[in-house]
Design a protein around this motif. Structure first.
Motif, PDB file in Angstrom:
ATOM      1  N   SER A  38       0.821  -1.197   0.000  1.00 44.02           N
ATOM      2  CA  SER A  38       0.000   0.000   0.000  1.00 44.02           C
ATOM      3  C   SER A  38       0.864   1.260   0.000  1.00 44.02           C
ATOM      4  O   SER A  38       0.599   2.219  -0.749  1.00 44.02           O
ATOM      5  N   GLY A  39       1.912   1.250   0.808  1.00 52.99           N
ATOM      6  CA  GLY A  39       2.810   2.403   0.843  1.00 52.99           C
ATOM      7  C   GLY A  39       3.483   2.607  -0.500  1.00 52.99           C
ATOM      8  O   GLY A  39       3.607   3.740  -1.000  1.00 52.99           O
ATOM      9  N   TYR A  40       3.879   1.491  -1.079  1.00 52.81           N
ATOM     10  CA  TYR A  40       4.547   1.531  -2.374  1.00 52.81           C
ATOM     11  C   TYR A  40       3.617   2.118  -3.441  1.00 52.81           C
ATOM     12  O   TYR A  40       3.956   3.033  -4.167  1.00 52.81           O
ATOM     13  N   LYS A  41       2.423   1.575  -3.460  1.00 53.31           N
ATOM     14  CA  LYS A  41       1.448   1.969  -4.470  1.00 53.31           C
ATOM     15  C   LYS A  41       1.137   3.471  -4.400  1.00 53.31           C
ATOM     16  O   LYS A  41       1.166   4.172  -5.413  1.00 53.31           O
ATOM     17  N   HIS A  42       0.879   3.937  -3.191  1.00 59.76           N
ATOM     18  CA  HIS A  42       0.490   5.336  -3.066  1.00 59.76           C
ATOM     19  C   HIS A  42       1.650   6.295  -3.305  1.00 59.76           C
ATOM     20  O   HIS A  42       1.466   7.374  -3.865  1.00 59.76           O
ATOM     21  N   ALA A  43       2.843   5.883  -2.940  1.00 59.66           N
ATOM     22  CA  ALA A  43       4.007   6.731  -3.224  1.00 59.66           C
ATOM     23  C   ALA A  43       4.218   6.815  -4.731  1.00 59.66           C
ATOM     24  O   ALA A  43       4.466   7.885  -5.283  1.00 59.66           O
ATOM     25  N   LYS A  44       4.089   5.675  -5.388  1.00 63.81           N
ATOM     26  CA  LYS A  44       4.201   5.638  -6.848  1.00 63.81           C
ATOM     27  C   LYS A  44       3.230   6.615  -7.483  1.00 63.81           C
ATOM     28  O   LYS A  44       3.584   7.406  -8.364  1.00 63.81           O
ATOM     29  N   LYS A  45       2.001   6.513  -7.001  1.00 67.39           N
ATOM     30  CA  LYS A  45       0.967   7.375  -7.562  1.00 67.39           C
ATOM     31  C   LYS A  45       1.335   8.838  -7.343  1.00 67.39           C
ATOM     32  O   LYS A  45       1.270   9.659  -8.262  1.00 67.39           O
ATOM     33  N   MET A  46       1.764   9.140  -6.156  1.00 62.30           N
ATOM     34  CA  MET A  46       2.137  10.504  -5.838  1.00 62.30           C
ATOM     35  C   MET A  46       3.256  10.997  -6.738  1.00 62.30           C
ATOM     36  O   MET A  46       3.199  12.113  -7.274  1.00 62.30           O
ATOM     37  N   ILE A  47       4.246  10.139  -6.911  1.00 58.19           N
ATOM     38  CA  ILE A  47       5.378  10.516  -7.752  1.00 58.19           C
ATOM     39  C   ILE A  47       4.939  10.817  -9.173  1.00 58.19           C
ATOM     40  O   ILE A  47       5.361  11.793  -9.784  1.00 58.19           O
ATOM     41  N   SER A  48       4.032   9.992  -9.670  1.00 56.40           N
ATOM     42  CA  SER A  48       3.632  10.168 -11.068  1.00 56.40           C
ATOM     43  C   SER A  48       2.701  11.349 -11.262  1.00 56.40           C
ATOM     44  O   SER A  48       2.695  11.977 -12.315  1.00 56.40           O
TER      45      SER A  48
END
Lengths: 346, 346
Positions: free
Chosen positions: A230-240
Motif C-alpha cells: 500500500s505504501g509503495y502503491k500510493h508513493a508511486k501514484k504521488m510521484i507520477s
DNA sequence: ATGAAAGCGCTAACAT
DNA sequence: ATGTTAGCGCTTTCAT
C-alpha cells in the motif's frame, strides 16, 4: 517402569494405594491443604516420585472454579507488531501461574468465531483480543459472556476494557518532528480508516498540522492499509501525479514507510536528501532498514503486559472489575530517514 | 438473561431439565452418538440455544482419553525466525480440530521445566519443542513420558523424532554462490558450536570450501552466536587484525550478517563493492536490510507445519509412531549483498 | 428410542 | 491426624 510412555498416567488412587493412605491424605499432601504427619507425607511423596505422578488439571478445575488459563486472540502472529506484545501477555500470565493459549486468526473471521467457541469450551478464565474493529465481532464476544479486554484496535465508540496507545499523539509527534527539522510541505499516507488506529492517526495528523499552522494538502493525502504494498502503491501514484514532490511523507505505519521508500528509490529520489520519510510504530525491522527509519515507538511489550494485568484484575475481582481504558504514550525515535539538520528549502 | 456474564455456565443437566429429557439424550444429540427422535432433538437444540450452552471440554476429556490439545515450547517468540514456524504448527493444529498452547521460554531453562510440568498436568496429547541442544533437557522430556517431536535444533547424536533443515547444505550453498560470483578468500563468522545447527553449518562451510578447492583460513574463522552483536564484534575484530580483508564473509545467520555489515559500514567498507556478505536463514528483515541481504532460505513455515503433522501421526498412531527425521532442503536467495557480477580481484 | 447409573480424577465437607 | 464420601460435567454401557 517409569521410563515407559504410559498410556494412562497414575492417578491419586494409585498413589493412595501405593502409599497405603487415603485419597484425601494424598490430596492434602499435594495441596498442603491440611496437616499430614511427617511419615505419611513422606510415603505419599515417595509414591508420587515412583509413579511419576502429576495431578490432572482437568479433574481439578472440574471441581474448583478456575481453570487457571487465559487466552489471547491475535490477528497475525507473523506481523512484527505482535510478537513483543504477545511476550508481554505471556510473561504476566506465567507470573500469575496461569497457562496461556495463543490463538492466531491469520485475519480469518471464521477462525475468530471458532476460537471464541473453543475458548468457551475450555472454560478459559479470561481473554485478550488484539484487533476488533467491527462492532459485530465484539458482540460475538459479549454474547458469549466472556471476560475480556481489548488491545490495540477497538470498535467505534468503544469505552470499556481496552489497552492501546495514543494514536492521535503518534501523528502529532511525527508532524512536530518533521516541522522542527524544517519540513512544511508534508504528504500523508495512512491506513484503512475503518480501523480505529488508522482513524486516530489520521485525525492526529490533521490536528498536528493545524497546530503547526500548516495546511493539509488534499492531493497529498492517501488512505490505504498498513502494508508495504500500500505504501509503495500510493508513493508511486504521488510521484507520477505531482509535478513537484512534497518535502516529507508522514506514514501511518513503518510498513507503509518501507513501501514508500522503495518507490522513491526506484525513481532515484533519495531519502532523506530529497525527501524525508517518517514511519509510525517502530517495527523491529526499522532500525536496520535500507535507510534507518525515523518513527514513533509504541511500547508493544507494555501493551501486552498491561492488558494482561488488566485482565487479571478483572479475573481476581470476579464479576466486578471496573471497566477502564489504558492509553500508553508513544515516543519519538529519530533515525536517519528524516535527516537531522534544518535544511532550508526555497 | 443470556447477555449476563454468568459465573457458572449452563450444564448438560440444565439442558436436560429445560428440554425435559434425560442427560444421556442430551449427550446423544450433541455428539450424534445414537439416534434421537426428531422431536427431542429439537427440544434439546432449543434449550442449548436458550441457555447458551457449550460443552465443558474438561469434563469431556476426563472421561475420554484425548484432550484434543497440543503444545509447543519455543525459545524466543520475539526472534523473527519463529513466528512463521509457529504459524505452521498452529495451522495444522487447527486443521485437526486441536487447540494449541504456545509456551515461550524466553531462553530461560527454568521456564522450560515449568512448562514441561504444566503440559503434563494439562494432559496435552503431544508436544513440539523448538530448540533442545542439551541431552539433559531431552531427558527431562523423556522421563516425563511426553509424546514429542523436536524442531530445528537437536541434541548431539539424536536420531529420533525430528524436523529440521539441512544446515550442512546451507553453508555449501553459500560457498558455492560466493565462489560462482568470483570470491575465493572467504571468512566465516559462525554461531555457538554447542548448538547443532551452528555445528552443522560450520561443517558444511568446511566441506563446501574443500569441494571448491579452497582452503579455510583459520585466521578468518570466528565462532560466536547468532546475534547482531556477535557478528558486529567479530567483524570489528577481523577488520582491526587483518592487514588485508577477505573478499567475502560467509555468516551463519542473517543476524550475524547484519552485525558484520554494520561494523563494515562503520569502517567505510562498502558491501558488496569492497566485500561481499552472505547471510543464512532468510530472516524477514533481510530483504529490506540496509543492503538487501543475499541469504539461504529455511522454509520456516514448513518446518512448523511438518513437525506438527509428524506429531499428529504419532498421536493418531498411539504408542507406535515410528521415529523419523525430516530434513528440509534450503535454497539460495540472491540479493545484493554479494553483488551480481563476476568481479576479478588481483 | 430413551433413560438410569456408574465412573473419569479430583476437592472439600464431614466423620472418626 | 486421617479417612469416607458426595459431587463437579460428561460419556457410556446397560436396561427398559
Amino acid at each position: 517402569m517409569a521410563w515407559m510412555r504410559s498410556e494412562t498416567m497414575a492417578t491419586m488412587k494409585d498413589i493412595s494405594k501405593n502409599a497405603k493412605v487415603s485419597i484425601a491424605t494424598v490430596s492434602a499432601v499435594i495441596n498442603k491443604s491440611s496437616y499430614v504427619s511427617q511419615e505419611l507425607t513422606e510415603r505419599v511423596n515417595q509414591a508420587i516420585q515412583e509413579l511419576n505422578y502429576r495431578p490432572n488439571a482437568f479433574a481439578r478445575s472440574l471441581k474448583g472454579k478456575s481453570t487457571k488459563t487465559v487466552a489471547a486472540i491475535v490477528t497475525d502472529i507473523e506481523n512484527p507488531y505482535y510478537p513483543a506484545m504477545i511476550k508481554g501477555m505471556d510473561d504476566v500470565a506465567i507470573m500469575n501461574g496461569f497457562s496461556f493459549i495463543l490463538c492466531n486468526t491469520a485475519n480469518d473471521p471464521k477462525r475468530f468465531i471458532n476460537y471464541l467457541d473453543l475458548i468457551l469450551e475450555k472454560r478459559v478464565d479470561g481473554l485478550l483480543i488484539s484487533n476488533i474493529s467491527l462492532r459485530e465481532e465484539l458482540e460475538q464476544v459479549e454474547k458469549r459472556g466472556l471476560n475480556y479486554v481489548l488491545l490495540n484496535r477497538k470498535p467505534p465508540a468503544y469505552d470499556k476494557n481496552y489497552v492501546g496507545i495514543n494514536n492521535h499523539l503518534t501523528s502529532e509527534l511525527s508532524v512536530k518532528h518533521l516541522v522542527t527539522l524544517g519540513y512544511r510541505n508534508i504528504a500523508y499516507i495512512g491506513g484503512d480508516l475503518k480501523i480505529s488506529t488508522a482513524h486516530e492517526r489520521w485525525e492526529g495528523f490533521q490536528y498536528g498540522m493545524t497546530e503547526q499552522g500548516l495546511e493539509v494538502n488534499a492531493s497529498l493525502v492517501f488512505h490505504g492499509d498498513y502494508t508495504i504494498e500500500s505504501g509503495y502503491k500510493h508513493a508511486k501514484k504521488m510521484i507520477s501525479v505531482q509535478k513537484r514532490l512534497p518535502d516529507a511523507i508522514c506514514a501511518a505505519s513503518d510498513m507503509i514507510a518501507f513501501g514508500a521508500i522503495k518507490a522513491l528509490r526506484e525513481s532515484s529520489i533519495r531519502v532523506p536528501e530529497d525527501i524525508a520519510v517518517m514511519g509510525n510504530d517502530n517495527n523491529p525491522y526499522s532500525e536496520n532498514f535500507i535507510v534507518p527509519l525515523s518513527t514513533i515507538d509504541h511500547l508493544k511489550y507494555d501493551m501486552g503486559k498491561m492488558a494482561m494485568e488488566s485482565l487479571f484484575e478483572r479475573i481476581e475481582g470476579k464479576e466486578r472489575g471496573i471497566d477502564r481504558q489504558i492509553i500508553l504514550n508513544p515516543s519519538l525515535v529519530a533515525r536517519v530517514s528524516c535527516g537531522w539538520l534544518n535544511r532550508s528549502k526555497d
